[in-house]
Design a protein around this motif. Structure first.
Motif, PDB file in Angstrom:
ATOM      1  N   ASP A 131       1.383  -0.824  -4.769  1.00  0.00           N
ATOM      2  CA  ASP A 131       0.601  -0.642  -6.196  1.00  0.00           C
ATOM      3  C   ASP A 131      -0.533  -1.801  -6.266  1.00  0.00           C
ATOM      4  O   ASP A 131      -0.524  -1.642  -7.338  1.00  0.00           O
ATOM      5  N   ALA A 132      -0.912  -2.324  -5.193  1.00  0.00           N
ATOM      6  CA  ALA A 132      -1.559  -3.417  -5.401  1.00  0.00           C
ATOM      7  C   ALA A 132      -3.200  -3.084  -6.358  1.00  0.00           C
ATOM      8  O   ALA A 132      -3.384  -3.532  -7.511  1.00  0.00           O
ATOM      9  N   ARG A 133      -3.669  -2.034  -6.024  1.00  0.00           N
ATOM     10  CA  ARG A 133      -4.904  -1.475  -6.485  1.00  0.00           C
ATOM     11  C   ARG A 133      -4.539  -1.353  -7.926  1.00  0.00           C
ATOM     12  O   ARG A 133      -5.478  -1.673  -8.584  1.00  0.00           O
ATOM     13  N   GLU A 134      -3.258  -0.499  -8.345  1.00  0.00           N
ATOM     14  CA  GLU A 134      -3.357  -0.292  -9.546  1.00  0.00           C
ATOM     15  C   GLU A 134      -2.968  -1.297 -10.716  1.00  0.00           C
ATOM     16  O   GLU A 134      -3.275  -1.523 -11.618  1.00  0.00           O
ATOM     17  N   VAL A 154      -3.529 -15.659 -13.346  1.00  0.00           N
ATOM     18  CA  VAL A 154      -4.731 -16.043 -12.291  1.00  0.00           C
ATOM     19  C   VAL A 154      -4.094 -15.915 -10.756  1.00  0.00           C
ATOM     20  O   VAL A 154      -4.488 -15.322 -10.117  1.00  0.00           O
ATOM     21  N   GLY A 155      -2.871 -16.738 -10.813  1.00  0.00           N
ATOM     22  CA  GLY A 155      -2.177 -16.669  -9.565  1.00  0.00           C
ATOM     23  C   GLY A 155      -1.746 -15.208  -9.174  1.00  0.00           C
ATOM     24  O   GLY A 155      -1.829 -14.832  -7.844  1.00  0.00           O
ATOM     25  N   ASP A 156      -1.378 -14.607 -10.076  1.00  0.00           N
ATOM     26  CA  ASP A 156      -1.089 -13.075  -9.938  1.00  0.00           C
ATOM     27  C   ASP A 156      -2.008 -12.104  -9.246  1.00  0.00           C
ATOM     28  O   ASP A 156      -2.139 -11.231  -8.452  1.00  0.00           O
ATOM     29  N   LEU A 157      -3.127 -12.409 -10.124  1.00  0.00           N
ATOM     30  CA  LEU A 157      -4.559 -11.849  -9.901  1.00  0.00           C
ATOM     31  C   LEU A 157      -5.039 -12.192  -8.233  1.00  0.00           C
ATOM     32  O   LEU A 157      -5.389 -11.225  -7.643  1.00  0.00           O
ATOM     33  N   ALA A 158      -4.870 -13.332  -7.998  1.00  0.00           N
ATOM     34  CA  ALA A 158      -5.127 -13.841  -6.616  1.00  0.00           C
ATOM     35  C   ALA A 158      -4.315 -13.161  -5.578  1.00  0.00           C
ATOM     36  O   ALA A 158      -4.794 -12.728  -4.434  1.00  0.00           O
ATOM     37  N   LYS A 159      -3.181 -12.886  -5.718  1.00  0.00           N
ATOM     38  CA  LYS A 159      -1.986 -12.376  -4.586  1.00  0.00           C
ATOM     39  C   LYS A 159      -2.426 -10.719  -4.648  1.00  0.00           C
ATOM     40  O   LYS A 159      -2.512 -10.188  -3.693  1.00  0.00           O
ATOM     41  N   VAL A 190      -5.036  -6.216  -2.159  1.00  0.00           N
ATOM     42  CA  VAL A 190      -5.993  -4.837  -2.184  1.00  0.00           C
ATOM     43  C   VAL A 190      -7.187  -5.420  -0.847  1.00  0.00           C
ATOM     44  O   VAL A 190      -7.532  -4.113  -0.390  1.00  0.00           O
ATOM     45  N   ASP A 191      -7.347  -6.335  -0.598  1.00  0.00           N
ATOM     46  CA  ASP A 191      -8.248  -6.889   0.779  1.00  0.00           C
ATOM     47  C   ASP A 191      -7.638  -6.688   1.997  1.00  0.00           C
ATOM     48  O   ASP A 191      -8.167  -6.965   3.086  1.00  0.00           O
ATOM     49  N   GLY A 192      -6.246  -6.326   1.914  1.00  0.00           N
ATOM     50  CA  GLY A 192      -5.635  -6.116   3.212  1.00  0.00           C
ATOM     51  C   GLY A 192      -5.004  -7.268   3.918  1.00  0.00           C
ATOM     52  O   GLY A 192      -4.652  -7.202   4.977  1.00  0.00           O
ATOM     53  N   ARG A 193      -4.772  -8.368   3.101  1.00  0.00           N
ATOM     54  CA  ARG A 193      -4.429  -9.718   3.499  1.00  0.00           C
ATOM     55  C   ARG A 193      -2.889 -10.075   3.174  1.00  0.00           C
ATOM     56  O   ARG A 193      -2.350 -11.001   3.571  1.00  0.00           O
ATOM     57  N   ARG A 194      -2.455  -9.042   2.095  1.00  0.00           N
ATOM     58  CA  ARG A 194      -0.979  -9.337   1.728  1.00  0.00           C
ATOM     59  C   ARG A 194      -0.391  -7.884   1.549  1.00  0.00           C
ATOM     60  O   ARG A 194      -1.164  -7.022   1.089  1.00  0.00           O
TER      61      ARG A 194
END
Length: 109
Positions: free
Chosen positions: A60-63, A42-47, A52-56
């Motif tokens: 390859d975040a989307r993939e 869940v922590g990895d998912l949050a990052k 993906v939302d452009g805040r970090r």
């Protein structure tokens, strides 16, 4: 796949992990170990969501997001199986409760 098929596949993978750990001289993961692994996922998912939302910035975040969502789902399915939770029934009960709550909130204005 429907939910029952997903849960059966998750159980089969968890069983393979258990056999792998035993063959390597380690103990299989307990439900506590599974829950801690889920927390990490869940922590990895949050990052990844932040990326993906452009805040970090994560390559390859989307993939990677799809994979992490599947990791989280696997953990939920295995934990539900180990604790004999009927996810379909509980999901229906939970969402019905939300609907009732929101209906009351709308009626109260």
């Amino acid at each position: 796949m429907d939910l029952a098929e997903l849960q059966a596949r998750a159980r089969a993978v968890a069983d393979r992990y258990d056999r792998h750990h035993l063959a390597a001289g380690r103990v299989p993961w307990s439900t506590g170990d599974l829950a801690l692994g889920f927390v990490g996922d869940v922590g990895d998912l949050a990052k990844l969501v932040l990326a993906v939302d452009g805040r970090r910035e994560i390559a390859d975040a989307r993939e990677r997001l799809a994979h992490e969502l599947a990791d989280c789902l696997w953990s939920v399915l295995v934990l539900a199986d180990r604790y004999d939770v009927d996810l379909v029934a509980e999901f229906a009960r939970m969402t019905d409760g939300i609907d009732r709550h929101l209906d009351r909130a709308v009626a109260e204005g």
